[in-house]
Design an enzyme around this catalytic site. Structure first.
Site, PDB file in Angstrom:
ATOM      1  N   TYR A   1       0.868  -1.093   0.066  1.00 45.62           N
ATOM      2  CA  TYR A   1       0.211   0.149  -0.012  1.00 45.62           C
ATOM      3  C   TYR A   1       0.862   1.313   0.126  1.00 45.62           C
ATOM      4  O   TYR A   1       1.671   1.362   0.942  1.00 45.62           O
ATOM      5  CB  TYR A   1      -0.970  -0.015   1.159  1.00 45.62           C
ATOM      6  CG  TYR A   1      -2.108  -1.194   1.297  1.00 45.62           C
ATOM      7  CD1 TYR A   1      -2.276  -2.032   0.278  1.00 45.62           C
ATOM      8  CD2 TYR A   1      -2.844  -1.431   2.410  1.00 45.62           C
ATOM      9  CE1 TYR A   1      -3.036  -3.057   0.374  1.00 45.62           C
ATOM     10  CE2 TYR A   1      -3.625  -2.237   2.220  1.00 45.62           C
ATOM     11  CZ  TYR A   1      -3.866  -3.109   1.460  1.00 45.62           C
ATOM     12  OH  TYR A   1      -4.835  -4.313   1.327  1.00 45.62           O
TER      13      TYR A   1
ATOM     14  N   HIS B   1       0.107 -11.845   0.630  1.00 50.17           N
ATOM     15  CA  HIS B   1      -1.150 -10.965  -0.052  1.00 50.17           C
ATOM     16  C   HIS B   1      -1.710 -11.703  -1.154  1.00 50.17           C
ATOM     17  O   HIS B   1      -2.832 -11.698  -1.115  1.00 50.17           O
ATOM     18  CB  HIS B   1      -0.392  -9.612  -0.258  1.00 50.17           C
ATOM     19  CG  HIS B   1      -1.283  -8.293  -0.452  1.00 50.17           C
ATOM     20  ND1 HIS B   1      -0.958  -7.181  -0.329  1.00 50.17           N
ATOM     21  CD2 HIS B   1      -2.486  -8.452  -0.868  1.00 50.17           C
ATOM     22  CE1 HIS B   1      -1.791  -6.525  -0.558  1.00 50.17           C
ATOM     23  NE2 HIS B   1      -2.698  -7.084  -0.781  1.00 50.17           N
TER      24      HIS B   1
HETATM   25  N1  NAP Z   1      -5.967  -8.689   0.621  1.00 49.19           N
HETATM   26  C1  NAP Z   1      -6.389  -7.859  -0.549  1.00 49.19           C
HETATM   27  O1  NAP Z   1      -5.983  -8.323  -1.692  1.00 49.19           O
HETATM   28  C2  NAP Z   1      -7.222  -6.815  -0.349  1.00 49.19           C
HETATM   29  C3  NAP Z   1      -7.747  -6.154  -1.574  1.00 49.19           C
HETATM   30  C4  NAP Z   1      -8.414  -5.205  -1.467  1.00 49.19           C
HETATM   31  C5  NAP Z   1      -8.384  -4.624   0.049  1.00 49.19           C
HETATM   32  N2  NAP Z   1      -8.091  -5.051   1.100  1.00 49.19           N
HETATM   33  C6  NAP Z   1      -8.137  -4.491   2.477  1.00 49.19           C
HETATM   34  O2  NAP Z   1      -9.414  -4.359   2.448  1.00 49.19           O
HETATM   35  C7  NAP Z   1      -9.983  -3.057   3.001  1.00 49.19           C
HETATM   36  C8  NAP Z   1     -11.360  -2.629   2.397  1.00 49.19           C
HETATM   37  O3  NAP Z   1     -11.473  -2.736   1.210  1.00 49.19           O
HETATM   38  P1  NAP Z   1     -11.469  -1.566   0.158  1.00 49.19           P
HETATM   39  O4  NAP Z   1     -10.680  -0.354   0.630  1.00 49.19           O
HETATM   40  O5  NAP Z   1     -11.024  -2.286  -1.075  1.00 49.19           O
HETATM   41  O6  NAP Z   1     -13.133  -1.119   0.033  1.00 49.19           O
HETATM   42  P2  NAP Z   1     -14.224  -0.744   1.060  1.00 49.19           P
HETATM   43  O7  NAP Z   1     -13.906  -0.974   2.332  1.00 49.19           O
HETATM   44  O8  NAP Z   1     -15.269  -2.138   0.218  1.00 49.19           O
HETATM   45  O9  NAP Z   1     -14.813   0.544   0.290  1.00 49.19           O
HETATM   46  C9  NAP Z   1     -13.898   1.742   0.849  1.00 49.19           C
HETATM   47  C10 NAP Z   1     -14.804   2.819   0.218  1.00 49.19           C
HETATM   48  O10 NAP Z   1     -16.090   3.021   1.060  1.00 49.19           O
HETATM   49  C11 NAP Z   1     -16.239   4.397   1.528  1.00 49.19           C
HETATM   50  N3  NAP Z   1     -17.047   4.229   2.889  1.00 49.19           N
HETATM   51  C12 NAP Z   1     -16.412   3.422   4.155  1.00 49.19           C
HETATM   52  N4  NAP Z   1     -17.402   3.560   4.902  1.00 49.19           N
HETATM   53  C13 NAP Z   1     -18.519   4.369   4.287  1.00 49.19           C
HETATM   54  C14 NAP Z   1     -19.939   4.573   4.742  1.00 49.19           C
HETATM   55  N5  NAP Z   1     -20.397   4.130   5.986  1.00 49.19           N
HETATM   56  N6  NAP Z   1     -20.721   4.975   3.792  1.00 49.19           N
HETATM   57  C15 NAP Z   1     -20.325   5.350   2.757  1.00 49.19           C
HETATM   58  N7  NAP Z   1     -19.117   5.131   2.244  1.00 49.19           N
HETATM   59  C16 NAP Z   1     -18.380   4.641   2.880  1.00 49.19           C
HETATM   60  C17 NAP Z   1     -14.777   4.706   1.602  1.00 49.19           C
HETATM   61  O11 NAP Z   1     -14.816   6.206   1.727  1.00 49.19           O
HETATM   62  P3  NAP Z   1     -13.910   7.161   2.704  1.00 49.19           P
HETATM   63  O12 NAP Z   1     -12.574   6.769   2.693  1.00 49.19           O
HETATM   64  O13 NAP Z   1     -14.175   8.471   1.934  1.00 49.19           O
HETATM   65  O14 NAP Z   1     -14.510   7.233   4.154  1.00 49.19           O
HETATM   66  C18 NAP Z   1     -14.065   4.292   0.524  1.00 49.19           C
HETATM   67  O15 NAP Z   1     -14.236   5.124  -0.536  1.00 49.19           O
HETATM   68  C19 NAP Z   1      -8.649  -2.200   2.061  1.00 49.19           C
HETATM   69  O16 NAP Z   1      -8.501  -0.859   2.720  1.00 49.19           O
HETATM   70  C20 NAP Z   1      -7.348  -3.077   2.557  1.00 49.19           C
HETATM   71  O17 NAP Z   1      -6.839  -2.919   3.728  1.00 49.19           O
HETATM   72  C21 NAP Z   1      -7.316  -6.156   0.943  1.00 49.19           C
END
Ligand code: NAP
Length: 273
Positions: A58, A117
């Protein structure tokens, strides 16, 4: 906070963790909002987010640096930090170095959970799991796991790892639900915690899902995002790591723990295709 048992261990981890992808940049560092982003993580921890998910990938390591600055203000033993090693660092020596670098950036002596990962078919899984297990012995990692492993690869990892695989972190949300069919039952049977990433589908839902979720959200005086998280949390052995950088999003996601969906509504969401 609600807690879930981590794998087959005696450790309990918060079922709602904090995702950090895009904090401090995407694939490369963006230093322009550091102060603001450190503050967000500090506020999140104060709000009860003691489980934080990150990765060396990241922001080219900068996300870990930001987290390191934020967690320095808290009692490290109260926090549960996960990081992940990138698939190009899965050779024994590369892994030890990648962990070294992550710990330096996080300004800590250990990570609670260290994950592969993504799998890398060019590097023997045995070598990577042995290197990770060695680091458990050395005290720099408390628990090990994997990410983006399918059923067959997870079974292989479980069968050859010197230390137990306690976690598989995979894509799982109301629309991307492949994990629900074979992988989750396997994890439940083997005592492996399943971490749902992108649990909010990065707010990119189809109109048909949105419509159903909005109807349900009204009924529970909740938001669609809270319904999405409550549905995931209703499943045994599942923890979620929504990423949020807005304070009202952080609060709202944390409050999803208080939503108890009825059996009928859970079934309705389970049966969505
Ligand atoms: N292992 C892997 O390969 C892998 C892949 C992808 C992700 N991940 C991990 O999983 C975490 C979460 O997944 P993600 O970041 O892909 O997506 P997510 O958590 O599904 O979505 C994040 C988005 O949702 C918004 N959001 C959060 N809470 C909200 C709410 N209550 N109402 C409206 N919008 C909201 C955030 O906006 P704001 O930021 O503006 O609040 C951001 O734009 C990542 O950050 C990472 O740590 C791991």
């Amino acid at each position: 906070m609600i807690y879930r048992r981590l794998g087959d261990t005696n450790e309990e981890i918060p079922a709602i963790g904090l995702g950090t992808w895009e904090i401090g940049g995407r694939e490369t560092p963006d230093y322009s909002k550091d102060r603001e982003q450190i503050d967000v993580i500090v506020r999140a921890i104060e709000m009860g987010y003691s489980h934080i998910d990150t990765a060396e990938y990241y922001a080219g390591g900068h996300t870990e640096e930001i987290i390191g600055d934020a967690i320095g203000l808290f009692d490290r033993s109260e926090l549960f930090i996960t990081s992940k090693v990138w698939p190009s660092h899965l050779r024994r020596n590369e892994l030890h170095k990648a962990l070294d670098d992550s710990l330096k950036r996080l300004k800590t002596d250990y990570v609670d959970l260290y994950l592969i990962h993504w799998p890398n078919p060019d590097i023997p899984l045995q070598e990577t799991l042995e290197a990770m297990s060695q680091e458990v012995e050395s005290g720099r990692i408390r628990f090990i796991g994997v990410s983006n492993f399918d059923v067959d690869l997870l079974k292989k990892a479980v069968s050859i790892s010197p230390k137990p695989i306690v976690n598989n972190q995979v894509l799982f949300n109301i629309e991307d639900r492949q994990a629900m069919y074979e992988l989750l039952p396997l994890c439940q049977k083997e005592g492996i915690t399943l971490t749902a990433y992108s649990p909010l589908k990065r707010n990119l839902l189809s109109n048909s899902s949105k419509e159903i979720l909005e109807g349900m959200a009204k009924k529970y005086y909740a938001s669609t995002q809270q319904i999405m998280l409550a549905w995931l949390l209703s499943k045994d052995g599942v923890v979620v790591i929504p990423k949020a950088s807005k304070i009202d999003h952080l609060k709202s996601n944390m409050d999803s723990r208080n939503i108890a969906l009825s059996h009928e509504d859970l079934k309705l969401l389970d049966d969505l295709s």
